[in-house]
Design a protein around this motif. Structure first.
Motif, PDB file in Angstrom:
ATOM      1  N   LEU A  39       0.921  -1.168  -0.065  1.00  0.00           N
ATOM      2  CA  LEU A  39      -0.122   0.081   0.152  1.00  0.00           C
ATOM      3  C   LEU A  39       0.835   1.374   0.131  1.00  0.00           C
ATOM      4  O   LEU A  39       0.523   2.132  -0.560  1.00  0.00           O
ATOM      5  CB  LEU A  39      -0.972   0.026   1.225  1.00  0.00           C
ATOM      6  N   ASP A  40       2.001   1.312   0.843  1.00  0.00           N
ATOM      7  CA  ASP A  40       2.718   2.340   1.174  1.00  0.00           C
ATOM      8  C   ASP A  40       3.574   2.514  -0.567  1.00  0.00           C
ATOM      9  O   ASP A  40       3.471   3.796  -0.848  1.00  0.00           O
ATOM     10  CB  ASP A  40       3.885   2.194   1.847  1.00  0.00           C
ATOM     11  N   ARG A  41       3.761   1.535  -1.181  1.00  0.00           N
ATOM     12  CA  ARG A  41       4.500   1.832  -2.477  1.00  0.00           C
ATOM     13  C   ARG A  41       3.480   2.432  -3.475  1.00  0.00           C
ATOM     14  O   ARG A  41       3.719   3.244  -4.344  1.00  0.00           O
ATOM     15  CB  ARG A  41       5.138   0.418  -3.230  1.00  0.00           C
ATOM     16  N   MET A  42       2.145   1.657  -3.339  1.00  0.00           N
ATOM     17  CA  MET A  42       1.238   2.281  -4.549  1.00  0.00           C
ATOM     18  C   MET A  42       0.742   3.630  -4.128  1.00  0.00           C
ATOM     19  O   MET A  42       0.817   4.451  -4.998  1.00  0.00           O
ATOM     20  CB  MET A  42      -0.019   1.400  -4.343  1.00  0.00           C
ATOM     21  N   LEU A  43       0.729   4.131  -3.049  1.00  0.00           N
ATOM     22  CA  LEU A  43       0.490   5.553  -2.557  1.00  0.00           C
ATOM     23  C   LEU A  43       1.574   6.319  -3.120  1.00  0.00           C
ATOM     24  O   LEU A  43       1.390   7.593  -3.703  1.00  0.00           O
ATOM     25  CB  LEU A  43       0.350   5.651  -0.896  1.00  0.00           C
ATOM     26  N   HIS A  44       2.809   6.090  -2.906  1.00  0.00           N
ATOM     27  CA  HIS A  44       3.940   6.702  -3.336  1.00  0.00           C
ATOM     28  C   HIS A  44       3.927   6.997  -4.778  1.00  0.00           C
ATOM     29  O   HIS A  44       4.044   8.005  -5.510  1.00  0.00           O
ATOM     30  CB  HIS A  44       5.182   6.072  -2.996  1.00  0.00           C
ATOM     31  N   GLU A  45       3.611   5.858  -5.583  1.00  0.00           N
ATOM     32  CA  GLU A  45       3.516   5.939  -7.166  1.00  0.00           C
ATOM     33  C   GLU A  45       2.206   6.825  -7.460  1.00  0.00           C
ATOM     34  O   GLU A  45       2.300   7.559  -8.697  1.00  0.00           O
ATOM     35  CB  GLU A  45       3.264   4.591  -7.692  1.00  0.00           C
ATOM     36  N   ALA A  46       1.110   7.056  -6.587  1.00  0.00           N
ATOM     37  CA  ALA A  46       0.108   7.932  -6.842  1.00  0.00           C
ATOM     38  C   ALA A  46       0.322   9.304  -6.610  1.00  0.00           C
ATOM     39  O   ALA A  46      -0.710   9.960  -6.815  1.00  0.00           O
ATOM     40  CB  ALA A  46      -1.160   7.196  -6.371  1.00  0.00           C
ATOM     41  N   GLY A  47       1.281   9.407  -5.798  1.00  0.00           N
ATOM     42  CA  GLY A  47       1.666  11.035  -5.355  1.00  0.00           C
ATOM     43  C   GLY A  47       0.994  11.256  -4.110  1.00  0.00           C
ATOM     44  O   GLY A  47       0.612  12.423  -3.439  1.00  0.00           O
ATOM     45  N   THR A 169      -4.499  -0.957 -12.024  1.00  0.00           N
ATOM     46  CA  THR A 169      -5.772  -0.206 -11.819  1.00  0.00           C
ATOM     47  C   THR A 169      -5.667   0.367 -10.550  1.00  0.00           C
ATOM     48  O   THR A 169      -6.498   1.368 -10.221  1.00  0.00           O
ATOM     49  CB  THR A 169      -6.993  -1.165 -12.097  1.00  0.00           C
ATOM     50  N   ALA A 170      -5.349  -0.364  -9.667  1.00  0.00           N
ATOM     51  CA  ALA A 170      -5.490   0.028  -7.985  1.00  0.00           C
ATOM     52  C   ALA A 170      -4.689   1.486  -8.013  1.00  0.00           C
ATOM     53  O   ALA A 170      -4.979   2.379  -7.250  1.00  0.00           O
ATOM     54  CB  ALA A 170      -4.585  -0.739  -7.178  1.00  0.00           C
ATOM     55  N   VAL A 171      -3.257   1.429  -8.546  1.00  0.00           N
ATOM     56  CA  VAL A 171      -2.713   2.796  -8.598  1.00  0.00           C
ATOM     57  C   VAL A 171      -3.461   3.975  -9.303  1.00  0.00           C
ATOM     58  O   VAL A 171      -3.369   4.909  -8.948  1.00  0.00           O
ATOM     59  CB  VAL A 171      -1.327   2.804  -9.161  1.00  0.00           C
ATOM     60  N   HIS A 172      -4.136   3.492 -10.338  1.00  0.00           N
ATOM     61  CA  HIS A 172      -4.951   4.269 -11.156  1.00  0.00           C
ATOM     62  C   HIS A 172      -5.879   5.074 -10.219  1.00  0.00           C
ATOM     63  O   HIS A 172      -6.068   6.170 -10.167  1.00  0.00           O
ATOM     64  CB  HIS A 172      -5.668   3.757 -12.388  1.00  0.00           C
ATOM     65  N   ASP A 173      -6.676   4.087  -9.270  1.00  0.00           N
ATOM     66  CA  ASP A 173      -7.636   4.631  -8.524  1.00  0.00           C
ATOM     67  C   ASP A 173      -6.990   5.471  -7.440  1.00  0.00           C
ATOM     68  O   ASP A 173      -7.821   6.705  -7.079  1.00  0.00           O
ATOM     69  CB  ASP A 173      -8.395   3.399  -7.749  1.00  0.00           C
ATOM     70  N   LEU A 174      -5.999   5.110  -6.905  1.00  0.00           N
ATOM     71  CA  LEU A 174      -5.287   6.066  -5.877  1.00  0.00           C
ATOM     72  C   LEU A 174      -4.854   7.376  -6.687  1.00  0.00           C
ATOM     73  O   LEU A 174      -4.812   8.618  -5.889  1.00  0.00           O
ATOM     74  CB  LEU A 174      -4.272   5.550  -5.441  1.00  0.00           C
ATOM     75  N   ARG A 175      -4.708   7.420  -7.815  1.00  0.00           N
ATOM     76  CA  ARG A 175      -4.397   8.756  -8.290  1.00  0.00           C
ATOM     77  C   ARG A 175      -5.713   9.468  -8.462  1.00  0.00           C
ATOM     78  O   ARG A 175      -5.579  10.937  -8.464  1.00  0.00           O
ATOM     79  CB  ARG A 175      -3.715   8.639  -9.770  1.00  0.00           C
ATOM     80  N   ARG A 176      -6.794   9.183  -8.679  1.00  0.00           N
ATOM     81  CA  ARG A 176      -7.978   9.599  -8.744  1.00  0.00           C
ATOM     82  C   ARG A 176      -8.356  10.378  -7.134  1.00  0.00           C
ATOM     83  O   ARG A 176      -8.745  11.346  -7.242  1.00  0.00           O
ATOM     84  CB  ARG A 176      -9.009   8.705  -9.093  1.00  0.00           C
ATOM     85  N   VAL A 177      -7.735   9.510  -6.404  1.00  0.00           N
ATOM     86  CA  VAL A 177      -8.037   9.964  -4.985  1.00  0.00           C
ATOM     87  C   VAL A 177      -7.122  11.255  -4.723  1.00  0.00           C
ATOM     88  O   VAL A 177      -7.620  12.292  -3.907  1.00  0.00           O
ATOM     89  CB  VAL A 177      -7.754   9.033  -3.786  1.00  0.00           C
ATOM     90  N   ARG A 178      -5.863  11.194  -5.219  1.00  0.00           N
ATOM     91  CA  ARG A 178      -5.161  12.501  -5.137  1.00  0.00           C
ATOM     92  C   ARG A 178      -5.571  13.530  -5.725  1.00  0.00           C
ATOM     93  O   ARG A 178      -5.583  14.746  -5.209  1.00  0.00           O
ATOM     94  CB  ARG A 178      -3.865  12.009  -5.764  1.00  0.00           C
ATOM     95  N   ARG A 179      -6.397  13.519  -6.975  1.00  0.00           N
ATOM     96  CA  ARG A 179      -7.032  14.490  -7.493  1.00  0.00           C
ATOM     97  C   ARG A 179      -8.359  15.310  -6.822  1.00  0.00           C
ATOM     98  O   ARG A 179      -8.554  16.255  -6.821  1.00  0.00           O
ATOM     99  CB  ARG A 179      -7.280  14.252  -8.918  1.00  0.00           C
ATOM    100  N   GLU A 180      -8.586  14.315  -5.934  1.00  0.00           N
ATOM    101  CA  GLU A 180      -9.965  14.811  -5.385  1.00  0.00           C
ATOM    102  C   GLU A 180      -9.836  15.110  -4.025  1.00  0.00           C
ATOM    103  O   GLU A 180     -10.743  15.649  -3.176  1.00  0.00           O
ATOM    104  CB  GLU A 180     -11.008  13.375  -5.220  1.00  0.00           C
ATOM    105  N   LYS A 181      -8.807  14.953  -3.107  1.00  0.00           N
ATOM    106  CA  LYS A 181      -8.522  15.085  -1.811  1.00  0.00           C
ATOM    107  C   LYS A 181      -8.469  16.401  -1.273  1.00  0.00           C
ATOM    108  O   LYS A 181      -8.663  16.634  -0.291  1.00  0.00           O
ATOM    109  CB  LYS A 181      -7.229  14.235  -1.300  1.00  0.00           C
ATOM    110  N   ASP A 182      -8.165  17.260  -2.350  1.00  0.00           N
ATOM    111  CA  ASP A 182      -8.082  18.601  -1.649  1.00  0.00           C
ATOM    112  C   ASP A 182      -9.250  19.465  -1.704  1.00  0.00           C
ATOM    113  O   ASP A 182      -9.161  20.809  -1.227  1.00  0.00           O
ATOM    114  CB  ASP A 182      -7.240  19.339  -2.563  1.00  0.00           C
TER     115      ASP A 182
END
Length: 742
Positions: A39-47, A169-182
């Motif tokens: 999870l840590d690695r995927m979060l890092h890849e997603a920013g 696809t999981a990393v792709h989803d986390l990138r969507r999270v990054r765009r929505e978090k602020d």
């Protein structure tokens, strides 16, 4: 010890798992073990970083053996005393307590977005089932203070570790999270869908679109999608002119036997539809549009070719990955919420049926296509995609035309095969002393594995006992006394396939034999075929002949003379002839040219028996020593497996020699043909540095699975995809350049 939550109390991102791992229970911190590291690695890849997220689980205790089904039963018989109704299920009280605590944490932390990792959090927060379908969706829930909170479901990292292809696809989803978090707001796409239109509304929409096409010589994208009833008729046609604007034109309606429109209205609208869909300036977008095109051709006589098929585009970009519209939407649509379940049931109360679903499909297809185009350009795959769309056009011609079929002979053949089957059944019953159905897996398993007490043969795929043809052959080798019975059973099976699949195949309404040709079925770009869009016809790529495996097996059983040559039922149209072409040792030729092995190249040009020459190398034979039939057979299997990356131990198992003998043979092979080894190293370097492999025609395979398991697959992909692409190019060349081929 229970597992507590962790992270800042004012986090903008909350990550919710299902239950703690064994390591989590030891440390008391969620996502502590291997899944946490991933999870840590995927979060890092997603920013993203763990430190900015609040992490928790729906349940703070670990179920026995990590099986949550003990606490959330899937069937009524698994519900135990003390379980309570909650959120549409009957669950262990610990589940109810855990969800209530999670909801309190959401109210306290007030995140902008929640990541629901897995099926349990998806159900607990959104009361939805099916993480594979819903992952990547931008959902919302209300917390206890009536505040709207965004929820994005995705795969749990423990699931990713089991199925590595999910990781991308999981990393792709986390990138969507990054765009929505602020920000807390949920920005929705406001669709403008014309559903259940009046005649004047539909006519005005189509007239306006027709005028736009007239004044746009450079071309205008129009997304088209149909819904059908009973695999027979078009129920409605959806057209989208942007990612949010569409119309669904009903042709059929519940309770209206005459159709949605009057006859004059329907004729007028169909004329306008034809004008638009066949307009030279219309660049038609579709998803698996060959299916839709078959309906337009059959019902209305319109030939419509797509300019951009989103399924074909995804196959060109990422062969081997999912290509359904819901999945593509999760990758390419800005505001993705899974919607495909909406089309499974018509809303009889509102009378809208699935027209809104139809219009949404058209809009999503439009948005996906316009997002794919720059990806294709950045990937340098414009030429390959353009060719695939040509291939789609010409295979559609094949689907619509079908083949002339000698229907006069089929009743006689069908009866002959029926009598041959009955003859086998009677003989089997005589041998056993009772009747049995060879087509029943249950009865066959009872006969061989219970009554006869045979040691079960385990399927490599299902890991369960099987009695497929391969298993029957093994049993026959173990128990020679059963050979007559097994041969009868195998014969019965083959005759059944010949009868049901080939002789009794349904003809199209034009009296011809049709097929659907799928250019996107395999990651090697090899075409597949099946029954057509109307469930008629058959797989025309695997029609048995006297040279096929089914005949070879029947020859071994001594019954081949009773089998019909199915291809003789196909007749060339008047003035045409059937002809056959084949590529000589195609895969091997690609391997040899990839390796630039001059000696093997010359032998292939001269047509020598390569297996004999290779056997001389593998066995270290000198002049005058003879290659036996067994040596030749060994060389054929051994070289093929070695060329495709088989290790010494793998080849030892495959060919029945010791590992030492296999290692020696491989050493001799690579010494004689170092180019093969060098090709292996180039492929390994390419997939290691780029996670993809390309063939000489510019097609690529992007590897989303683990690299350590992909090497041999990459080696095989190069020749297999090259041969498939060459065959496909031959088909297009014939269609476009051979006079009177169409």
């Amino acid at each position: 010890m229970s597992c507590r939550s962790s992270g800042p109390a004012d986090a903008k991102v909350m990550i919710v798992g299902d239950f703690p791992s064994e390591e989590d229970m030891k440390t008391g911190v969620p996502f502590s073990g291997q899944s946490g590291l991933e999870l840590d690695r995927m979060l890092h890849e997603a920013g993203l970083t763990r430190s900015e997220c609040f992490l928790t689980n729906v349940v703070r205790e670990r179920p026995y053996r990590g099986d949550i089904r003990a606490w959330i039963p899937e069937t009524k018989r698994d519900i135990q005393l003390g379980y309570v109704p909650f959120l549409g299920k009957t669950v262990h009280p610990i589940i109810k307590q855990g969800i209530e605590l999670t909801l309190k944490e959401i109210n306290l932390v007030k995140p902008n977005v929640i990541v629901a990792l897995g099926s349990v959090p998806l159900w607990a927060l959104c009361q939805l089932d099916g993480i594979t379908a819903w992952r990547g969706s931008l959902l919302t829930i209300q917390d206890s203070s009536d505040r709207t909170v965004k929820v994005i479901p995705s795969h749990h990292p423990s699931s990713v570790l089991r199925n590595w292809s999910q990781r991308n696809t999981a990393v792709h989803d986390l990138r969507r999270v990054r765009r929505e978090k602020d920000f807390a707001e949920r920005h929705r796409t406001e669709y403008s869908l014309l559903i259940r239109p009046a005649f004047w509304e539909a006519q005005l929409f189509l007239e306006d679109l027709g005028k736009r096409l007239d004044r746009t010589p450079e071309g205008l994208f129009v997304s088209c999608d149909i819904e059908t009833r009973g695999r027979r008729h078009i129920a409605c046609v959806g057209l989208a002119i942007s990612r949010f604007e569409a119309i669904s034109i009903p042709l059929m309606a519940i309770g209206a036997d005459q159709g949605y429109w009057t006859l004059d209205e329907e004729v007028a609208l169909l004329a306008q539809l034809q004008y638009i869909l066949t307009h030279p300036n219309a660049r038609i977008i579709g998803q698996n549009f060959s299916y839709d095109a078959q309906y337009f051709a059959k019902e209305f006589g319109w030939r419509i070719d797509a300019a951009h098929d989103t399924l074909t585009a995804q196959q060109t970009l990422f062969p081997g990955t999912p290509k359904d519209l819901g999945y593509l939407s999760s990758l390419y649509c800005v505001d993705h919420v899974y919607w495909k379940n909406e089309g499974k049931e018509w809303d009889l109360n509102s009378g809208n049926e699935n027209w809104e679903y139809n219009a949404k499909d058209a809009c999503r297809t439009y948005e996906i296509a316009t997002a794919q185009i720059p990806v294709i350009e950045r990937s340098g795959l414009q030429t390959q995609f353009s060719f695939q769309m040509k291939l789609q056009k010409h295979t559609l011609t094949m689907m619509l035309r079908g083949l002339n079929y000698d229907i006069k002979k089929t009743p006689e053949l069908s009866m002959k095969l029926h009598l041959l089957k009955e003859e086998r059944l009677k003989t089997i019953a005589y041998l056993l002393g009772h009747e049995i159905n060879p087509a029943s897996p249950k009865q066959m398993h009872a006969l061989f594995y219970t009554d006869f007490g045979i040691k079960p043969v385990i399927s490599q795929k299902t890991k369960r006992p099987t009695l497929d043809d391969g298993a029957m052959q093994k049993i026959m080798e173990r128990e020679p006394l059963l050979k007559p019975l097994i041969n009868l059973i195998l014969d019965y099976r083959s005759l059944s396939v010949f009868k049901s699949t080939f002789v009794d195949a349904k003809l199209g309404t034009d009296g011809r034999m049709h097929s659907s040709f799928n250019i996107n079925g395999t990651y090697t770009f090899r075409m597949s075929s099946s029954t057509d869009a109307f469930d008629t016809g058959l797989n025309q790529q695997n029609i048995p002949t006297e040279e096929s495996k089914s005949f070879a097996k029947a020859i071994q059983r001594g019954t081949a003379h009773e089998y019909p040559d199915i291809r003789k039922l196909y007749l060339p149209d008047e003035g045409r002839v059937f002809w056959n072409a084949d590529l000589d040792r195609a895969d091997l030729q690609v391997v040899v040219w990839e390796a630039q092995d001059l000696e093997l190249m010359q032998m292939l040009r001269e047509g020598v028996d390569l297996h004999v020459e290779n056997a001389k190398v593998l066995f270290g034979l000198v002049a005058g020593q003879t290659v036996t039939k067994a040596m030749r057979g060994f060389a054929k299997a051994f070289v093929h497996g070695t060329n495709y990356g088989g290790s010494a131990s793998t080849m030892a198992t495959a060919t029945g020699v010791t590992v030492k003998q296999a290692a020696l043979a491989q050493t001799r092979w690579f010494q004689a043909h170092p180019g093969i080894k060098q090709w292996h190293m180039r492929v390994l370097s390419e997939i290691t540095t780029t996670r993809m492999i390309k063939n000489k025609l510019g097609y690529r395979w992007v590897i989303f699975d683990r690299l350590e398991t992909a090497f041999t697959e990459a080696l095989a992909w190069v020749p297999q995809s090259t041969v498939a692409c060459v065959i496909n190019q031959g088909l297009v060349n014939i269609a476009e350049n051979l006079p009177n081929s169409a």
